[in-house]
Design a protein around this motif. Structure first.
Motif, PDB file in Angstrom:
ATOM      1  N   GLN A   1       0.761  -1.217  -0.182  1.00 45.38           N
ATOM      2  CA  GLN A   1      -0.014   0.059   0.182  1.00 45.38           C
ATOM      3  C   GLN A   1       0.925   1.297  -0.044  1.00 45.38           C
ATOM      4  O   GLN A   1       0.437   2.354   0.033  1.00 45.38           O
ATOM      5  CB  GLN A   1      -0.823   0.087   1.201  1.00 45.38           C
ATOM      6  N   GLN A   2       2.128   1.221  -0.172  1.00 41.66           N
ATOM      7  CA  GLN A   2       3.139   2.271  -0.336  1.00 41.66           C
ATOM      8  C   GLN A   2       3.286   2.571  -1.454  1.00 41.66           C
ATOM      9  O   GLN A   2       3.536   2.027  -2.496  1.00 41.66           O
ATOM     10  CB  GLN A   2       4.380   1.921   0.632  1.00 41.66           C
TER      11      GLN A   2
ATOM     12  N   ARG B   1      -1.992   1.734  -9.580  1.00 49.30           N
ATOM     13  CA  ARG B   1      -2.680   2.375  -8.546  1.00 49.30           C
ATOM     14  C   ARG B   1      -4.149   1.915  -8.417  1.00 49.30           C
ATOM     15  O   ARG B   1      -4.881   1.852  -7.315  1.00 49.30           O
ATOM     16  CB  ARG B   1      -2.474   4.118  -8.646  1.00 49.30           C
TER      17      ARG B   1
ATOM     18  N   GLN C   1      -3.935  -1.355  -6.325  1.00 50.86           N
ATOM     19  CA  GLN C   1      -3.678  -1.134  -5.179  1.00 50.86           C
ATOM     20  C   GLN C   1      -4.885  -0.470  -4.497  1.00 50.86           C
ATOM     21  O   GLN C   1      -5.273  -0.792  -3.182  1.00 50.86           O
ATOM     22  CB  GLN C   1      -2.471   0.072  -5.145  1.00 50.86           C
ATOM     23  N   LYS C   2      -5.611   0.473  -5.201  1.00 45.23           N
ATOM     24  CA  LYS C   2      -6.749   0.826  -4.535  1.00 45.23           C
ATOM     25  C   LYS C   2      -7.820  -0.137  -4.248  1.00 45.23           C
ATOM     26  O   LYS C   2      -8.559  -0.200  -3.349  1.00 45.23           O
ATOM     27  CB  LYS C   2      -7.658   2.176  -5.291  1.00 45.23           C
TER      28      LYS C   2
ATOM     29  N   SER D   1      -7.242  -2.184  -1.303  1.00 39.83           N
ATOM     30  CA  SER D   1      -7.614  -1.462   0.059  1.00 39.83           C
ATOM     31  C   SER D   1      -9.087  -1.553   0.139  1.00 39.83           C
ATOM     32  O   SER D   1      -9.582  -1.992   1.393  1.00 39.83           O
ATOM     33  CB  SER D   1      -6.954  -0.079  -0.077  1.00 39.83           C
TER      34      SER D   1
ATOM     35  N   GLU E   1      -1.837  -6.440   2.311  1.00 42.09           N
ATOM     36  CA  GLU E   1      -1.244  -5.381   1.336  1.00 42.09           C
ATOM     37  C   GLU E   1      -0.399  -6.137   0.119  1.00 42.09           C
ATOM     38  O   GLU E   1      -0.199  -5.647  -0.792  1.00 42.09           O
ATOM     39  CB  GLU E   1      -0.628  -4.272   1.977  1.00 42.09           C
TER      40      GLU E   1
END
Length: 525
Positions: A11-12, A198, A201-202, A205, A211
């Motif tokens: 998540q970074q 991204r 990644q979203k 989440s 993660e």
């Protein structure tokens, strides 16, 4: 959403410290912002550590939750909107309509695998219940299912910045199987990769997943990719690219203490066989379809028809003449990168300077950088058989016609060819006997056999095979497109006499998931 020039590890968002990558617009030669510093050993270590930590929880995620995750990725990609389309156009030189279509295919693949996950047939559950009183020996309880292999390294492809890239077929099928994915993004389109990364990644989440289910790294050379494949936590690799690149990864994977599978799609010239009756009846129409397929996307498809094999005579002469006329009107097109353009030019020079190859025609010359000028060449079967180098793929809109004396020589050419993704028959009813003689050879040589169609354009479905014997792919038993691609990232496990309370859900006697299992040799309904 904008491009930041960062890698995504869990998540970074992380800024690398290695050599910088800049996207270059191949249509203009313009360097694009932002810069993308590459990763190194520390970033590979962190991504692999997170992936392993996520694996056991993710692989046992409820099927509905995993399916929703794949659908959420598709939704998040679509939500990026026009920013993604314009960035991909600028980084690839591909027309906007192609990128819009490719986005649709990418999201369609994700939703296809969501439906596959829900159905659960990929678990391939088999149950042989105990027969304690069987003679002469009792049978113990045996139950089998498929489980995910482990974290997977995926390499983005140059020629499909969406559909074979960060959230493309390899990633979708690995995530569907229950494998965390670490993507090595392609250096030709880092901004497109970041935007899609991204979105993934979203989705991780939003769905409350560990993660480490997804990470994405950049690297300007081979170090990051090699380190990923060599890392003991990586259990399989998905790759689309050159034969040299795929072979290098295969060697790394086999030299590990624990060798792992590399599913590499690499090289194919996709022969087309216009058979005599069809060639005589509709040779000009076949020629038009051939040139259209050859010229599609500047020939930058792994299924571009790079070889035509046919019996010589008036019908073939008419085909070549029509192909010449059509090809000469073809406008030049921007190639994906400067490197791909230069390799294409080298391929053209190799054919045009060959003593036993004649040039038939070239397309129109472009007036901007990295323009692919289509080309068609011709040689005899005797000369082709004598020079193995004429089988080499030219990645771009170029093809070679082979004149054969008879059907026996056509078959001889087919037998000589390396493994292919596709083989195409252009045929009429009167060609059935010749086709019947060719089919056993083509079955051994190709993963997909077409009749009266063209190899460019791969349907994403359940029966699709996008694979073939080496060097088309590294493992002819698999496909990189279609729902069967999930099986690359699975392995079977058998449970003997395990108490029902400890059995995973798919194997419990009560069948709580309602799966169609093979129970005592019969399919449950």
């Amino acid at each position: 959403m904008h491009c930041s020039g960062q890698m995504l590890i869990g998540q970074q968002a992380v800024t690398g410290s290695s050599a910088v990558i800049h996207a270059v617009n191949p249509a203009t030669g313009e360097q694009m912002e932002p810069p993308y510093p590459g990763g190194g050993a520390a970033e590979v270590e962190k991504a692999c550590q997170l992936a392993l930590a996520a694996f056991d929880d993710y692989r046992e995620l409820a099927l509905e939750d995993r399916a929703l995750f794949l659908e959420t990725i598709a939704n998040e990609i679509e939500a990026i909107g026009e920013v993604l389309i314009q960035r991909a156009v600028s980084e690839s030189g591909l027309p906007q309509a192609r990128i819009v279509s490719e986005r649709g295919r990418t999201c369609g693949q994700l939703r296809l695998f969501a439906s596959v996950v829900r159905a659960g047939e990929w678990l391939d559950v088999r149950i042989d219940p105990a027969i304690p009183d069987r003679q002469p020996m009792p049978r113990t309880d045996l139950r089998q299912r498929h489980i995910a292999l482990g974290p997977v390294a995926v390499f983005g492809a140059s020629n499909f910045p969406l559909a074979f890239s960060v959230a493309g077929g390899d990633t979708a099928s690995a995530l569907a199987a229950g494998c965390p994915v670490i993507v090595k993004a392609h250096s030709a389109h880092p901004g497109t990769s970041e935007l899609v990364g991204r979105a993934v990644q979203k989705a991780v989440s939003k769905c409350g997943l560990p993660e480490g289910v997804f990470s994405m790294l950049f690297g300007s050379g081979r170090d990051v990719g090699a380190a990923l494949v060599a890392d003991y936590r990586i259990k399989a690799v998905g790759f689309t690219g050159s034969r040299s690149g795929g072979t290098a990864l295969m060697q790394i994977a086999q030299q590990r203490k624990e060798p792992i599978p590399v599913y590499a799609e690499m090289s194919s010239i996709n022969p087309v066989f216009p058979l005599p009756s069809a060639l005589k009846a509709r040779g000009e129409t076949i020629a038009e379809g051939f040139v259209a397929s050859l010229n599609m996307g500047a020939g930058q498809f792994c299924t571009s028809p790079g070889l035509v094999v046919a019996e010589k005579g008036e019908a073939l002469d008419a085909f070549v003449s029509k192909a010449r006329d059509v090809l000469q009107q073809c406008a030049s097109q921007t190639m994906l990168t400067r490197g791909i353009y230069e390799a294409y030019q080298q391929g053209l020079d190799r054919l045009s300077s060959h003593a036993n190859v004649s040039e038939v025609a070239r397309g129109q010359v472009g007036d901007s950088p990295n323009q692919c000028q289509s080309a068609l060449f011709i040689t005899t079967a005797t000369d082709f058989l004598a020079d193995e180098a004429l089988q080499d793929e030219v990645f771009g809109s170029t093809s070679l016609v082979i004149e054969c004396t008879d059907s026996a020589e056509v078959k001889q050419i087919a037998e000589l060819l390396e493994g292919q993704l596709t083989a195409t028959l252009q045929m009429d009813d009167a060609d059935f006997d010749i086709a019947r003689q060719l089919l056993p050879t083509l079955e051994r040589k190709a993963g997909r056999i077409l009749v009266n169609g063209w190899p460019t354009g791969v349907e994403v479905g359940h029966a699709t095979i996008h694979g073939g014997p080496y060097p088309a792919t590294s493992d002819s038993r698999t496909t990189s497109v279609g729902s069967a691609a999930i099986f690359r990232f699975l392995r079977p496990v058998c449970y003997q006499a395990l108490p029902d309370r400890l059995l995973p859900g798919p194997l419990k006697e009560s069948n709580p998931m309602g799966l169609k299992r093979l129970y005592n040799g019969k399919r449950e309904t």
